[in-house]
Design a protein around this motif. Sequence first.
Motif, mmCIF file in Angstrom:
data_model
loop_
_atom_site.group_PDB
_atom_site.id
_atom_site.type_symbol
_atom_site.label_atom_id
_atom_site.label_comp_id
_atom_site.label_asym_id
_atom_site.label_seq_id
_atom_site.Cartn_x
_atom_site.Cartn_y
_atom_site.Cartn_z
ATOM 1 N N UNK A 1 0.856 -1.181 0.000
ATOM 2 C CA UNK A 1 0.000 0.000 0.000
ATOM 3 C C UNK A 1 0.895 1.235 0.000
ATOM 4 N N UNK A 2 0.675 2.104 -0.950
ATOM 5 C CA UNK A 2 1.420 3.360 -1.055
ATOM 6 C C UNK A 2 0.474 4.491 -0.709
ATOM 7 N N UNK A 3 0.912 5.381 0.169
ATOM 8 C CA UNK A 3 0.096 6.515 0.582
ATOM 9 C C UNK A 3 0.707 7.783 -0.002
ATOM 10 N N UNK A 4 -0.073 8.501 -0.800
ATOM 11 C CA UNK A 4 0.375 9.743 -1.414
ATOM 12 C C UNK A 4 -0.234 10.897 -0.628
ATOM 13 N N UNK A 5 0.609 11.816 -0.167
ATOM 14 C CA UNK A 5 0.154 12.976 0.591
ATOM 15 C C UNK A 5 0.467 14.245 -0.192
ATOM 16 N N UNK A 6 -0.523 15.094 -0.379
ATOM 17 C CA UNK A 6 -0.323 16.370 -1.056
ATOM 18 C C UNK A 6 -0.015 17.445 -0.015
ATOM 19 N N UNK A 7 1.086 18.174 -0.207
ATOM 20 C CA UNK A 7 1.485 19.238 0.704
ATOM 21 C C UNK A 7 1.859 20.481 -0.097
ATOM 22 N N UNK B 1 7.492 21.170 0.975
ATOM 23 C CA UNK B 1 8.224 19.983 1.388
ATOM 24 C C UNK B 1 9.152 20.322 2.548
ATOM 25 N N UNK B 2 9.369 19.382 3.458
ATOM 26 C CA UNK B 2 10.293 19.661 4.564
ATOM 27 C C UNK B 2 11.723 19.740 4.049
ATOM 28 N N UNK B 3 12.582 20.426 4.789
ATOM 29 C CA UNK B 3 13.984 20.526 4.416
ATOM 30 C C UNK B 3 14.624 19.148 4.516
ATOM 31 N N UNK B 4 15.481 18.843 3.549
ATOM 32 C CA UNK B 4 16.195 17.564 3.574
ATOM 33 C C UNK B 4 17.267 17.592 4.652
ATOM 34 N N UNK B 5 17.451 16.441 5.307
ATOM 35 C CA UNK B 5 18.486 16.328 6.309
ATOM 36 C C UNK B 5 19.704 15.644 5.683
ATOM 37 N N UNK B 6 20.894 16.028 6.096
ATOM 38 C CA UNK B 6 22.113 15.404 5.596
ATOM 39 C C UNK B 6 22.545 15.999 4.275
#
Length: 54
Positions: free
Chosen positions: A39-45, A48-53
């Motif tokens: 099951x894949x859950x697609x969320x619309x935002x 996007x949050x800042x990438x870590x690393x």
Amino acid sequence: MEKTFQTGSFSFRLKFPEELVLPVDMEKFLVETDSADYTYIITAVDILPEAEGS
């Protein structure tokens, strides 16, 4: 909204917002079943949050 798709012996369910329009070609793989391998859950935002690393 939830839809289940199958290609060969692999089946997957997508959970996605009503406003998201899937490509027309996806309809070829649409199946009516309650079982799915994944099951894949697609969320619309909006942001996007800042990438870590690096």
